[in-house]
Design an enzyme around this catalytic site. Sequence first.
Site, PDB file in Angstrom:
ATOM      1  N   LYS A   1       3.412  -3.561 -10.141  1.00 50.99           N
ATOM      2  CA  LYS A   1       3.394  -3.131  -8.749  1.00 50.99           C
ATOM      3  C   LYS A   1       2.360  -2.035  -8.528  1.00 50.99           C
ATOM      4  O   LYS A   1       1.586  -2.064  -7.567  1.00 50.99           O
ATOM      5  CB  LYS A   1       4.783  -2.662  -8.330  1.00 50.99           C
ATOM      6  CG  LYS A   1       5.809  -3.790  -8.265  1.00 50.99           C
ATOM      7  CD  LYS A   1       7.241  -3.281  -8.203  1.00 50.99           C
ATOM      8  CE  LYS A   1       8.237  -4.430  -8.204  1.00 50.99           C
ATOM      9  NZ  LYS A   1       9.637  -3.995  -8.304  1.00 50.99           N
TER      10      LYS A   1
ATOM     11  N   GLN B   1      13.078   1.314  -8.163  1.00 49.24           N
ATOM     12  CA  GLN B   1      13.290   0.179  -9.049  1.00 49.24           C
ATOM     13  C   GLN B   1      14.756   0.100  -9.489  1.00 49.24           C
ATOM     14  O   GLN B   1      15.307   1.051 -10.033  1.00 49.24           O
ATOM     15  CB  GLN B   1      12.390   0.296 -10.282  1.00 49.24           C
ATOM     16  CG  GLN B   1      12.481  -0.872 -11.239  1.00 49.24           C
ATOM     17  CD  GLN B   1      11.937  -2.168 -10.650  1.00 49.24           C
ATOM     18  OE1 GLN B   1      10.960  -2.162  -9.913  1.00 49.24           O
ATOM     19  NE2 GLN B   1      12.569  -3.280 -10.970  1.00 49.24           N
TER      20      GLN B   1
ATOM     21  N   ASP C   1      11.213  -2.336   0.134  1.00 49.64           N
ATOM     22  CA  ASP C   1      12.001  -3.374  -0.531  1.00 49.64           C
ATOM     23  C   ASP C   1      13.110  -3.888   0.379  1.00 49.64           C
ATOM     24  O   ASP C   1      13.863  -4.795  -0.001  1.00 49.64           O
ATOM     25  CB  ASP C   1      12.605  -2.837  -1.835  1.00 49.64           C
ATOM     26  CG  ASP C   1      12.635  -3.883  -2.942  1.00 49.64           C
ATOM     27  OD1 ASP C   1      11.944  -4.913  -2.799  1.00 49.64           O
ATOM     28  OD2 ASP C   1      13.324  -3.674  -3.951  1.00 49.64           O
TER      29      ASP C   1
END
Length: 296
Positions: free
Chosen positions: A54, A98, A121
């Site tokens: 990422k 994450q 996200d």
Amino acid sequence: MAECILIDGKARAAALTAEVTAEVAVLRVRGVQPGLAVVLVGDDPASEVYVHAKGAQGLAAGMHSVTHRLGADTSQEHLVQLVEDLNHDPAIDGVLIQLPLPPHLDAAAVLAHLNPDKDVDGLTVANAGRLANGLQALIPCTPLGCLILLRDAVGDLTGLEAVVLGRSVLVGRPVARLLLGDNCTVTIAHSRSRNLAEICRRADVLVAAVGRPEMVRGDWIKPGAAVIDVGINRVPFRDPAQAALGRTKLVGDVAAKEARKVAGWLTPVPGGVGPMTVACLLRNTVTAAKRLRGME
């Protein structure tokens, strides 16, 4: 029946990343450099691989990209403070935490502190609610990737019967909401649904996101259906020599060899949905940067 078409997620992700890179270049001429911050807590090897990808792809696209690596013993208070700091950092437009976090940390409580407009996200309650109500939201990356691949493969989804196998907040539920938005008739099924194979056989569009290796067999699939396999499962090789060496392979939630004999379209594992997740993260970061500045 026509031969099953394998949907090339790598190629589509590369095309989307190229589009994002071109858009970032235009924004930078206007004095805006989208910024992405990725937060990794602990030393999970799989998470480290994802985080590196990422960050590297964000930099390659011309973004400002930073990674915050925190020890596995990081406290809830320290992590929340970092999130609050990133909320107020004008150089950061998107924040990705994450998951999974170490067991002693409360992920829901951490996400509650994240500014929904920087939630690239799409995991905050605010973005889930906006998506559920058909309002402007930052859409979770993997579900967005699924929708893009389906639209490319099938075209107009209006009127199709869709079955989403899996009800997680990460994939199953947001995918169902996106398919509803594209005028599908949607059923959410799961491991405890009765007559599961029969439900799946009704689907013109089948999204498998249940986390069980090769659970969906060929006779669960309607001939000609579009099958999106979100599963990523590591299993031992069946070959005894390979298994003796401790080697494993990646398989999806769909028995691919069987599915290819029935389905009209199928995403392979690996190389299907996975590459789209990072590309959609970059897409969301650019979207967040524009919305935060009133440019969209």
